[in-house]
Design an enzyme around this catalytic site. Structure first.
Site, PDB file in Angstrom:
ATOM      1  N   CYS A 131      61.228  56.307  26.821  1.00  0.00           N
ATOM      2  CA  CYS A 131      61.030  57.639  27.450  1.00  0.00           C
ATOM      3  C   CYS A 131      61.448  57.671  28.916  1.00  0.00           C
ATOM      4  O   CYS A 131      61.303  58.689  29.583  1.00  0.00           O
ATOM      5  CB  CYS A 131      59.552  58.042  27.333  1.00  0.00           C
ATOM      6  SG  CYS A 131      58.518  57.171  28.527  1.00  0.00           S
TER       7      CYS A 131
ATOM      8  N   HIS B  35      42.158  39.178  30.450  1.00  0.00           N
ATOM      9  CA  HIS B  35      42.767  39.989  31.526  1.00  0.00           C
ATOM     10  C   HIS B  35      44.222  40.324  31.228  1.00  0.00           C
ATOM     11  O   HIS B  35      44.967  40.733  32.114  1.00  0.00           O
ATOM     12  CB  HIS B  35      42.673  39.259  32.879  1.00  0.00           C
ATOM     13  CG  HIS B  35      41.263  39.146  33.389  1.00  0.00           C
ATOM     14  ND1 HIS B  35      40.879  38.183  34.295  1.00  0.00           N
ATOM     15  CD2 HIS B  35      40.148  39.860  33.098  1.00  0.00           C
ATOM     16  CE1 HIS B  35      39.578  38.324  34.551  1.00  0.00           C
ATOM     17  NE2 HIS B  35      39.113  39.328  33.827  1.00  0.00           N
TER      18      HIS B  35
HETATM   19  C1  BV8 Z   1      35.808  46.035  35.270  1.00  0.00           C
HETATM   20  C2  BV8 Z   1      44.750  40.206  35.961  1.00  0.00           C
HETATM   21  C3  BV8 Z   1      34.718  48.108  34.830  1.00  0.00           C
HETATM   22  C4  BV8 Z   1      45.687  40.517  37.051  1.00  0.00           C
HETATM   23  C5  BV8 Z   1      42.567  39.889  36.941  1.00  0.00           C
HETATM   24  C6  BV8 Z   1      30.394  44.046  39.076  1.00  0.00           C
HETATM   25  C7  BV8 Z   1      30.026  43.488  40.275  1.00  0.00           C
HETATM   26  C8  BV8 Z   1      30.945  43.373  41.332  1.00  0.00           C
HETATM   27  C9  BV8 Z   1      32.255  43.822  41.170  1.00  0.00           C
HETATM   28  C10 BV8 Z   1      32.612  44.375  39.978  1.00  0.00           C
HETATM   29  C11 BV8 Z   1      31.698  44.489  38.934  1.00  0.00           C
HETATM   30  N1  BV8 Z   1      32.346  45.079  37.879  1.00  0.00           N
HETATM   31  C12 BV8 Z   1      33.614  45.344  38.236  1.00  0.00           C
HETATM   32  C13 BV8 Z   1      33.814  44.936  39.514  1.00  0.00           C
HETATM   33  C14 BV8 Z   1      35.078  45.040  40.247  1.00  0.00           C
HETATM   34  C15 BV8 Z   1      36.000  43.864  39.908  1.00  0.00           C
HETATM   35  C16 BV8 Z   1      35.428  42.578  40.432  1.00  0.00           C
HETATM   36  O1  BV8 Z   1      34.903  41.772  39.678  1.00  0.00           O
HETATM   37  N2  BV8 Z   1      35.570  42.361  41.714  1.00  0.00           N
HETATM   38  C17 BV8 Z   1      35.089  41.108  42.266  1.00  0.00           C
HETATM   39  C18 BV8 Z   1      36.217  40.415  42.996  1.00  0.00           C
HETATM   40  C19 BV8 Z   1      33.905  41.390  43.134  1.00  0.00           C
HETATM   41  N3  BV8 Z   1      36.180  43.751  38.468  1.00  0.00           N
HETATM   42  C20 BV8 Z   1      37.037  44.563  37.844  1.00  0.00           C
HETATM   43  O2  BV8 Z   1      37.667  45.443  38.407  1.00  0.00           O
HETATM   44  C21 BV8 Z   1      37.194  44.340  36.356  1.00  0.00           C
HETATM   45  N4  BV8 Z   1      37.030  45.610  35.674  1.00  0.00           N
HETATM   46  O3  BV8 Z   1      34.800  45.429  35.470  1.00  0.00           O
HETATM   47  O4  BV8 Z   1      35.832  47.276  34.619  1.00  0.00           O
HETATM   48  C22 BV8 Z   1      34.990  48.839  36.115  1.00  0.00           C
HETATM   49  C23 BV8 Z   1      36.039  49.760  36.144  1.00  0.00           C
HETATM   50  C24 BV8 Z   1      36.260  50.484  37.330  1.00  0.00           C
HETATM   51  C25 BV8 Z   1      35.471  50.230  38.470  1.00  0.00           C
HETATM   52  C26 BV8 Z   1      34.444  49.251  38.430  1.00  0.00           C
HETATM   53  C27 BV8 Z   1      34.202  48.561  37.256  1.00  0.00           C
HETATM   54  C28 BV8 Z   1      38.588  43.847  36.036  1.00  0.00           C
HETATM   55  C29 BV8 Z   1      38.746  42.428  36.516  1.00  0.00           C
HETATM   56  C30 BV8 Z   1      40.103  41.889  36.048  1.00  0.00           C
HETATM   57  C31 BV8 Z   1      41.044  41.793  37.221  1.00  0.00           C
HETATM   58  N5  BV8 Z   1      42.306  41.161  36.817  1.00  0.00           N
HETATM   59  N6  BV8 Z   1      43.696  39.362  36.498  1.00  0.00           N
HETATM   60  C32 BV8 Z   1      46.523  39.321  37.385  1.00  0.00           C
HETATM   61  O5  BV8 Z   1      46.083  38.188  37.199  1.00  0.00           O
HETATM   62  O6  BV8 Z   1      47.638  39.542  37.856  1.00  0.00           O
HETATM   63  S1  BV8 Z   1      41.423  38.867  37.604  1.00  0.00           S
HETATM   64  C33 BV8 Z   1      42.182  37.588  38.431  1.00  0.00           C
HETATM   65  O7  BV8 Z   1      41.100  36.866  39.017  1.00  0.00           O
HETATM   66  C34 BV8 Z   1      42.869  36.537  37.566  1.00  0.00           C
HETATM   67  O8  BV8 Z   1      42.803  36.816  36.189  1.00  0.00           O
HETATM   68  C35 BV8 Z   1      42.025  35.279  37.857  1.00  0.00           C
HETATM   69  O9  BV8 Z   1      42.004  34.379  36.820  1.00  0.00           O
HETATM   70  C36 BV8 Z   1      40.738  35.940  38.019  1.00  0.00           C
HETATM   71  C37 BV8 Z   1      39.522  35.288  38.413  1.00  0.00           C
HETATM   72  O10 BV8 Z   1      39.763  34.450  39.479  1.00  0.00           O
HETATM   73  P1  BV8 Z   1      39.672  32.888  39.138  1.00  0.00           P
HETATM   74  O11 BV8 Z   1      40.344  32.660  37.849  1.00  0.00           O
HETATM   75  O12 BV8 Z   1      38.264  32.458  39.255  1.00  0.00           O
HETATM   76  O13 BV8 Z   1      40.575  32.312  40.246  1.00  0.00           O
HETATM   77  P2  BV8 Z   1      40.104  31.945  41.723  1.00  0.00           P
HETATM   78  O14 BV8 Z   1      41.334  31.687  42.508  1.00  0.00           O
HETATM   79  O15 BV8 Z   1      39.113  32.949  42.190  1.00  0.00           O
HETATM   80  O16 BV8 Z   1      39.293  30.578  41.537  1.00  0.00           O
HETATM   81  C38 BV8 Z   1      39.941  29.425  41.077  1.00  0.00           C
HETATM   82  C39 BV8 Z   1      38.862  28.359  41.053  1.00  0.00           C
HETATM   83  O17 BV8 Z   1      39.446  27.167  40.533  1.00  0.00           O
HETATM   84  C40 BV8 Z   1      38.345  28.025  42.437  1.00  0.00           C
HETATM   85  O18 BV8 Z   1      36.921  28.025  42.387  1.00  0.00           O
HETATM   86  C41 BV8 Z   1      38.882  26.621  42.724  1.00  0.00           C
HETATM   87  O19 BV8 Z   1      37.943  25.832  43.427  1.00  0.00           O
HETATM   88  C42 BV8 Z   1      39.053  26.072  41.343  1.00  0.00           C
HETATM   89  N7  BV8 Z   1      40.133  25.096  41.207  1.00  0.00           N
HETATM   90  C43 BV8 Z   1      41.316  25.057  41.879  1.00  0.00           C
HETATM   91  N8  BV8 Z   1      42.041  24.007  41.422  1.00  0.00           N
HETATM   92  C44 BV8 Z   1      41.312  23.401  40.452  1.00  0.00           C
HETATM   93  C45 BV8 Z   1      40.096  24.101  40.313  1.00  0.00           C
HETATM   94  N9  BV8 Z   1      39.151  23.739  39.428  1.00  0.00           N
HETATM   95  C46 BV8 Z   1      39.404  22.670  38.647  1.00  0.00           C
HETATM   96  N10 BV8 Z   1      40.547  21.949  38.716  1.00  0.00           N
HETATM   97  C47 BV8 Z   1      41.519  22.287  39.610  1.00  0.00           C
HETATM   98  N11 BV8 Z   1      42.638  21.562  39.674  1.00  0.00           N
HETATM   99 ZN    ZN Z   2      57.709  55.223  27.677  1.00  0.00          ZN
END
Ligand code: BV8
Ligand code: ZN
Length: 242
Positions: A150, A119
């Site tokens: 630019c 990502h």
């Molecule tokens: C794309 C960069 C094609 C930014 C990030 C198919 C089906 C449904 C939806 C979609 C699909 N395809 C695309 C989509 C849309 C979207 C998506 O997935 N939406 C979801 C929410 C439904 N995906 C996209 O847009 C992706 N692009 O597929 O391109 C496309 C193009 C146009 C239109 C459609 C499709 C791009 C996705 C990338 C987004 N950018 N990051 C930034 O970070 O600033 S993602 C962002 O979420 C972070 O990178 C983060 O890492 C990531 C995932 O979240 P998690 O890492 O899982 O974090 P979260 O908080 O959710 O969970 C943490 C977990 O840790 C929890 O479960 C918790 O219990 C646990 N935890 C907490 N503490 C601990 C722990 N576990 C162990 N130990 C601990 N101590």
């Molecule tokens: Zn530039």
């Protein structure tokens, strides 16, 4: 849990080609807030909006405030035992790949070398006009930073929601997963696609798939092993047995 850890460590010991996928949960113990954790991320705004291409186009000023806030926070934290254990595992397995969804750079800080930042990186910036892309480790780049080449508006060098992943990185990831025989998925809610489906690519290839997360996820039932617990506590217990 002890029995599970012993079995996982044995399979990991015998594995030839090992993949690890991490999410925000592995940086949580460093003090980096997760995307979906309690209390929300920033000013109770939806991170999905702030970390999205339409959010950036609509209100680049607010999105840069959000990213500067994260850059400041991440610049003050360090890697934790979860990052360290993954870096150590890389040393123990010749054929290894870490794919991280995190943009904080803490895996590299902990010594991981074979890393795909699927990502992007919060330390990378890219010009929205001329595509000039570079690293800038200063915590705060100010509101609406401009390109020196630019004068165009710079943007964070991350993959926003609604943007496609880098096809080269995606291909490299899928290629590796199609022939791995062991995969650990650590600290991710497995909600964000396409990263959430990576474990199924490995499973289809016949790999043993292991989930380590604080809570169950939509993929828990497909896993060979699933341990609910802290990555910083569980990973070292597994890696020290290899
Ligand atoms: C794309 C960069 C094609 C930014 C990030 C198919 C089906 C449904 C939806 C979609 C699909 N395809 C695309 C989509 C849309 C979207 C998506 O997935 N939406 C979801 C929410 C439904 N995906 C996209 O847009 C992706 N692009 O597929 O391109 C496309 C193009 C146009 C239109 C459609 C499709 C791009 C996705 C990338 C987004 N950018 N990051 C930034 O970070 O600033 S993602 C962002 O979420 C972070 O990178 C983060 O890492 C990531 C995932 O979240 P998690 O890492 O899982 O974090 P979260 O908080 O959710 O969970 C943490 C977990 O840790 C929890 O479960 C918790 O219990 C646990 N935890 C907490 N503490 C601990 C722990 N576990 C162990 N130990 C601990 N101590
Ligand atoms: Zn530039």
């Amino acid at each position: 849990m002890r029995k599970q850890i012993d079995e996982i460590a044995k399979k990991l010991q015998d594995a030839k080609k090992v993949a690890v996928l991490t999410g925000a949960g592995v940086s949580a113990e460093s003090g980096v807030p997760t995307f979906r954790g309690q209390g929300g991320l920033w000013r109770n705004k939806d991170p999905m909006k702030l970390a999205s291409i339409e959010g950036f186009l609509q209100n680049p000023k607010e999105v840069w405030e959000f990213y500067n806030w994260r850059r400041e926070l991440i610049s003050k934290v360090n890697f934790n035992p979860a990052h360290k254990a993954i870096a150590e595992l890389e040393q123990k397995k010749d054929d290894f790949l870490l794919i991280t969804q995190n943009v904080d750079g803490l895996h590299k800080l902990a010594g991981s070398k074979k890393v795909i930042e699927i990502h992007g990186s919060i330390w990378k910036v890219r010009c929205t006009e001329c595509n000039n892309e570079f690293f800038d480790k200063r915590p705060n780049l100010g509101i609406l930073p401009k390109c020196e080449k630019c004068g165009g508006l710079l943007r964070p060098g991350v993959v926003f929601f609604g943007e496609s992943l880098d096809p080269v990185l995606l291909d490299k990831t899928i290629e590796f997963l199609k022939s791995c025989d062991f995969m650990m998925v650590v600290g991710t809610s497995s909600v964000v696609q396409p990263a959430a489906s990576f474990s199924m690519v490995a499973k289809e290839a016949g790999a043993t798939v292991v989930e380590i997360n604080l809570e169950k996820t939509p993929y828990t039932s497909y896993m060979d092993y699933s341990i609910q617990g802290k990555a910083g506590e569980i990973l070292p217990l597994i890696v020290e047995r290899i």
